[in-house]
Design a protein around this motif. Structure first.
Motif, PDB file in Angstrom:
ATOM      1  N   MET A   1       0.835  -1.181   0.000  1.00 49.84           N
ATOM      2  CA  MET A   1       0.000   0.000   0.000  1.00 49.84           C
ATOM      3  C   MET A   1       0.880   1.244   0.000  1.00 49.84           C
ATOM      4  SD  MET A   1      -3.397  -0.133   1.753  1.00 49.84           S
ATOM      5  CE  MET A   1      -4.630  -1.281   1.417  1.00 49.84           C
ATOM      6  N   GLN A   2       1.266   1.638  -1.161  1.00 52.98           N
ATOM      7  CA  GLN A   2       2.165   2.768  -1.331  1.00 52.98           C
ATOM      8  C   GLN A   2       1.552   4.063  -0.795  1.00 52.98           C
ATOM      9  OE1 GLN A   2       5.366   2.502  -2.424  1.00 52.98           O
ATOM     10  NE2 GLN A   2       5.536   4.635  -1.781  1.00 52.98           N
ATOM     11  N   LEU A   3       0.272   4.224  -0.962  1.00 53.14           N
ATOM     12  CA  LEU A   3      -0.396   5.444  -0.514  1.00 53.14           C
ATOM     13  C   LEU A   3      -0.239   5.631   0.993  1.00 53.14           C
ATOM     14  CD1 LEU A   3      -2.129   7.749  -1.642  1.00 53.14           C
ATOM     15  CD2 LEU A   3      -4.142   6.366  -1.131  1.00 53.14           C
ATOM     16  N   LEU A   4      -0.472   4.580   1.758  1.00 54.58           N
ATOM     17  CA  LEU A   4      -0.328   4.667   3.210  1.00 54.58           C
ATOM     18  C   LEU A   4       1.122   4.909   3.614  1.00 54.58           C
ATOM     19  CD1 LEU A   4      -2.755   1.857   4.442  1.00 54.58           C
ATOM     20  CD2 LEU A   4      -3.101   4.326   4.508  1.00 54.58           C
ATOM     21  N   GLU A   5       2.030   4.250   2.930  1.00 57.36           N
ATOM     22  CA  GLU A   5       3.451   4.448   3.233  1.00 57.36           C
ATOM     23  C   GLU A   5       3.868   5.896   2.961  1.00 57.36           C
ATOM     24  OE1 GLU A   5       5.879   1.523   1.254  1.00 57.36           O
ATOM     25  OE2 GLU A   5       4.579  -0.111   1.949  1.00 57.36           O
ATOM     26  N   ASP A   6       3.403   6.439   1.850  1.00 59.67           N
ATOM     27  CA  ASP A   6       3.718   7.836   1.524  1.00 59.67           C
ATOM     28  C   ASP A   6       3.151   8.771   2.594  1.00 59.67           C
ATOM     29  OD1 ASP A   6       5.007   7.006  -0.756  1.00 59.67           O
ATOM     30  OD2 ASP A   6       3.389   7.609  -2.125  1.00 59.67           O
ATOM     31  N   ALA A   7       1.921   8.532   3.000  1.00 62.18           N
ATOM     32  CA  ALA A   7       1.286   9.373   4.017  1.00 62.18           C
ATOM     33  C   ALA A   7       2.059   9.303   5.325  1.00 62.18           C
ATOM     34  CB  ALA A   7      -0.163   8.944   4.225  1.00 62.18           C
ATOM     35  N   LYS A   8       2.425   8.111   5.738  1.00 56.25           N
ATOM     36  CA  LYS A   8       3.187   7.954   6.980  1.00 56.25           C
ATOM     37  C   LYS A   8       4.537   8.645   6.871  1.00 56.25           C
ATOM     38  CE  LYS A   8       1.048   3.647   8.490  1.00 56.25           C
ATOM     39  NZ  LYS A   8       1.231   2.204   8.738  1.00 56.25           N
ATOM     40  N   ILE A  14      -3.307   9.874   9.223  1.00 57.57           N
ATOM     41  CA  ILE A  14      -4.143   9.088   8.312  1.00 57.57           C
ATOM     42  C   ILE A  14      -5.605   9.099   8.757  1.00 57.57           C
ATOM     43  CG2 ILE A  14      -4.548   6.775   7.363  1.00 57.57           C
ATOM     44  CD1 ILE A  14      -1.470   6.390   7.564  1.00 57.57           C
TER      45      ILE A  14
END
Length: 62
Positions: A1-8, A14
């Motif tokens: 889940m690249q989106l979550l990793e980027d957000a973190k 989140i």
């Protein structure tokens, strides 16, 4: 889940971002439904204004 990793990685809250996104979607859907439910009244008013102009238009300062 690249989106979550980027957000973190960017320090984005989140949960808050998700809540904000959900709130926007809810508001948009409520607006869409209200417009659909009131479509006849809106069209009637628009037709009236096209035929007669805006009520009290002569009192507008612009």
């Amino acid at each position: 889940m690249q989106l979550l990793e980027d957000a973190k990685g960017l320090g984005i809250d989140i949960s808050r971002a998700a809540e904000t996104g959900i709130a926007k979607v809810i508001a948009a859907e409520k607006t869409r439904r209200w417009q659909e439910e009131n479509k006849q009244a809106i069209e009637g008013w628009n037709d009236y204004v096209r035929r007669n102009g805006l009520p009290l238009a002569k009192y507008r300062p612009f």
